[in-house]
Scaffold this motif. Structure first.
Motif, PDB file in Angstrom:
ATOM      1  N   GLN A 101     124.346   9.529  36.670  1.00 33.37           N
ATOM      2  CA  GLN A 101     123.972  10.860  36.212  1.00 33.37           C
ATOM      3  C   GLN A 101     123.071  11.573  37.222  1.00 33.37           C
ATOM      4  OE1 GLN A 101     120.649  11.647  34.735  1.00 33.37           O
ATOM      5  NE2 GLN A 101     121.188  13.720  34.061  1.00 33.37           N
ATOM      6  N   LYS A 102     122.118  10.839  37.789  1.00 33.11           N
ATOM      7  CA  LYS A 102     121.225  11.438  38.774  1.00 33.11           C
ATOM      8  C   LYS A 102     121.970  11.799  40.054  1.00 33.11           C
ATOM      9  CE  LYS A 102     117.390  11.805  36.718  1.00 33.11           C
ATOM     10  NZ  LYS A 102     116.846  13.155  36.474  1.00 33.11           N
ATOM     11  N   LEU A 123     114.183  16.748  37.817  1.00 33.62           N
ATOM     12  CA  LEU A 123     114.750  15.862  38.834  1.00 33.62           C
ATOM     13  C   LEU A 123     114.263  14.430  38.668  1.00 33.62           C
ATOM     14  CD1 LEU A 123     114.427  18.144  42.008  1.00 33.62           C
ATOM     15  CD2 LEU A 123     116.529  17.583  40.779  1.00 33.62           C
ATOM     16  N   ASN A 124     112.991  14.267  38.288  1.00 34.49           N
ATOM     17  CA  ASN A 124     112.397  12.924  38.192  1.00 34.49           C
ATOM     18  C   ASN A 124     112.566  12.271  36.828  1.00 34.49           C
ATOM     19  OD1 ASN A 124     111.374  12.853  40.858  1.00 34.49           O
ATOM     20  ND2 ASN A 124     109.633  14.117  40.251  1.00 34.49           N
ATOM     21  N   SER A 125     113.150  12.977  35.884  1.00 35.65           N
ATOM     22  CA  SER A 125     113.299  12.407  34.546  1.00 35.65           C
ATOM     23  C   SER A 125     114.159  11.142  34.592  1.00 35.65           C
ATOM     24  CB  SER A 125     113.936  13.430  33.605  1.00 35.65           C
ATOM     25  OG  SER A 125     115.237  13.790  34.034  1.00 35.65           O
ATOM     26  N   ASN A 126     113.756  10.149  33.831  1.00 33.49           N
ATOM     27  CA  ASN A 126     114.441   8.848  33.689  1.00 33.49           C
ATOM     28  C   ASN A 126     114.292   7.932  34.901  1.00 33.49           C
ATOM     29  OD1 ASN A 126     115.481   9.450  31.091  1.00 33.49           O
ATOM     30  ND2 ASN A 126     117.209  10.526  31.983  1.00 33.49           N
ATOM     31  N   LEU A 127     113.685   8.420  35.988  1.00 35.44           N
ATOM     32  CA  LEU A 127     113.501   7.531  37.137  1.00 35.44           C
ATOM     33  C   LEU A 127     112.473   6.447  36.835  1.00 35.44           C
ATOM     34  CD1 LEU A 127     113.593   9.926  40.240  1.00 35.44           C
ATOM     35  CD2 LEU A 127     115.421   8.528  39.253  1.00 35.44           C
ATOM     36  N   THR A 128     111.516   6.732  35.954  1.00 33.43           N
ATOM     37  CA  THR A 128     110.539   5.702  35.590  1.00 33.43           C
ATOM     38  C   THR A 128     111.214   4.536  34.871  1.00 33.43           C
ATOM     39  OG1 THR A 128     110.040   6.976  33.582  1.00 33.43           O
ATOM     40  CG2 THR A 128     108.585   7.279  35.473  1.00 33.43           C
ATOM     41  N   PHE A 129     112.318   4.817  34.172  1.00 39.33           N
ATOM     42  CA  PHE A 129     113.041   3.716  33.528  1.00 39.33           C
ATOM     43  C   PHE A 129     113.615   2.775  34.574  1.00 39.33           C
ATOM     44  CE2 PHE A 129     116.950   1.809  31.890  1.00 39.33           C
ATOM     45  CZ  PHE A 129     116.473   1.198  30.741  1.00 39.33           C
ATOM     46  N   ILE A 158     116.632  -0.608  44.127  1.00 39.75           N
ATOM     47  CA  ILE A 158     117.211   0.066  45.298  1.00 39.75           C
ATOM     48  C   ILE A 158     117.439   1.548  45.014  1.00 39.75           C
ATOM     49  CG2 ILE A 158     119.267   0.213  46.759  1.00 39.75           C
ATOM     50  CD1 ILE A 158     119.484  -2.830  46.536  1.00 39.75           C
ATOM     51  N   PHE A 159     118.069   1.832  43.869  1.00 40.60           N
ATOM     52  CA  PHE A 159     118.405   3.223  43.580  1.00 40.60           C
ATOM     53  C   PHE A 159     117.187   4.022  43.127  1.00 40.60           C
ATOM     54  CE2 PHE A 159     122.743   1.569  43.511  1.00 40.60           C
ATOM     55  CZ  PHE A 159     123.402   2.575  44.187  1.00 40.60           C
ATOM     56  N   TYR A 160     116.179   3.365  42.576  1.00 42.79           N
ATOM     57  CA  TYR A 160     114.946   4.084  42.258  1.00 42.79           C
ATOM     58  C   TYR A 160     114.329   4.640  43.537  1.00 42.79           C
ATOM     59  CZ  TYR A 160     110.043   4.928  41.276  1.00 42.79           C
ATOM     60  OH  TYR A 160     108.793   5.498  41.211  1.00 42.79           O
ATOM     61  N   ASN A 161     114.258   3.800  44.556  1.00 40.76           N
ATOM     62  CA  ASN A 161     113.693   4.252  45.833  1.00 40.76           C
ATOM     63  C   ASN A 161     114.533   5.380  46.449  1.00 40.76           C
ATOM     64  OD1 ASN A 161     111.571   2.372  45.730  1.00 40.76           O
ATOM     65  ND2 ASN A 161     112.829   0.786  46.681  1.00 40.76           N
ATOM     66  N   LYS A 162     115.842   5.219  46.409  1.00 37.55           N
ATOM     67  CA  LYS A 162     116.717   6.238  47.001  1.00 37.55           C
ATOM     68  C   LYS A 162     116.640   7.546  46.218  1.00 37.55           C
ATOM     69  CE  LYS A 162     121.471   7.325  48.262  1.00 37.55           C
ATOM     70  NZ  LYS A 162     121.329   8.713  47.723  1.00 37.55           N
ATOM     71  N   LEU A 163     116.738   7.461  44.893  1.00 36.11           N
ATOM     72  CA  LEU A 163     116.743   8.671  44.078  1.00 36.11           C
ATOM     73  C   LEU A 163     115.391   9.378  44.120  1.00 36.11           C
ATOM     74  CD1 LEU A 163     118.781   7.373  41.002  1.00 36.11           C
ATOM     75  CD2 LEU A 163     119.560   8.940  42.788  1.00 36.11           C
ATOM     76  N   THR A 164     114.321   8.606  44.204  1.00 39.89           N
ATOM     77  CA  THR A 164     113.001   9.221  44.326  1.00 39.89           C
ATOM     78  C   THR A 164     112.893   9.995  45.631  1.00 39.89           C
ATOM     79  OG1 THR A 164     111.965   7.481  42.990  1.00 39.89           O
ATOM     80  CG2 THR A 164     110.522   8.777  44.396  1.00 39.89           C
ATOM     81  N   ASP A 165     113.397   9.409  46.707  1.00 43.17           N
ATOM     82  CA  ASP A 165     113.387  10.101  47.994  1.00 43.17           C
ATOM     83  C   ASP A 165     114.260  11.348  47.947  1.00 43.17           C
ATOM     84  OD1 ASP A 165     112.717  10.044  50.954  1.00 43.17           O
ATOM     85  OD2 ASP A 165     114.896  10.011  51.055  1.00 43.17           O
TER      86      ASP A 165
END
Length: 231
Positions: free
Chosen positions: A47-48, A131-137, A198-205
């Motif tokens: 989704q992100k 943009l950052n919603s759900n990334l903490t999950f 891995i994807f948390y780091n990528k999506l945060t960037d």
């Protein structure tokens, strides 16, 4: 190891389904939790990815339109009350404050530049939260899943030792199933944690990059309006 023990061990089903079905209720609960967390993580990742791709496309399209030379009032009228993307919403926030800052005689209310900047900052902050919603999950899954899986492993090994004590035997047919079930929990924990991290780091960037683009546009737009105010 005698042939009877080997034959008995070879008859044990070590498929993933069989290991899950033989596990205790606690270990099954851990496995189900990790599987659900993994599927939920992948749903967020997909989704992100779609949201960020759409945000980049909207930013590129609006940037081209904004610098095409079209009058700002005409562009604001075309954007309308329901802007489609992040850059349009930031632009609309700035333009709305710009228009509200005009007095009835055409003069500007003092402090217009600061109010316009604050309006766009609020819009940028709102877009960044989306943009950052759900990334903490994803971060939580990446950090907690290995420990949850380890808990399932510890519990499974405890149960396996209890079965060994009751059977009063340490042959492969008694030891192997319990250990395999316990290790499956750790494997599921890592399976959930590695992609999430891995994807948390990528999506945060990616999120930071898109938000930085919004801030750059707001600065350029604010400079343009400030030049109009000074003139």
């Amino acid at each position: 190891m005698d042939t009877a023990t080997l034959a008995q061990a070879s008859d044990i089903d070590f498929s993933l389904v069989a290991l899950f079905l033989r596990a205790t209720f606690t270990v099954k609960l851990v496995m189900i939790l990790l599987i659900v967390a993994s599927f939920w993580s992948w749903a967020i990742i997909v989704q992100k990815h779609l949201v960020f791709r759409r945000a980049r496309a909207q930013a590129a399209a609006f940037d081209a339109t904004f610098w095409s030379g079209e009058p700002l009032d005409a562009l604001y009228s075309r954007v309308g009350p329901n802007p489609a993307g992040g850059p349009e919403r930031i632009f609309a926030a700035g333009m709305a404050e710009w228009q509200r800052s005009h007095r009835s005689d055409g003069a500007m209310i003092p402090g217009a530049a600061q109010r316009i900047d604050r309006s766009m900052d609020v819009a940028i902050d709102r877009e960044a939260r989306v943009l950052n919603s759900n990334l903490t999950f994803l971060a939580s899954v990446g950090s907690a899943s290995p420990f949850v899986g380890l808990f399932g492993t510890v519990w499974g090994i405890k149960t396996a030792f209890e079965e060994i004590a009751l059977a009063q035997s340490t042959n492969l047919a008694v030891v192997a199933p319990g250990i395999a079930e316990a290790l499956l929990a750790t494997g599921l924990g890592l399976l959930a944690a590695i992609p999430a991290t891995i994807f948390y780091n990528k999506l945060t960037d990616d999120s930071d990059t898109i938000a930085s683009g919004y801030e750059q546009f707001a600065d350029e737009f604010g400079t343009l309006l400030s030049r109009n105010l000074d003139s």
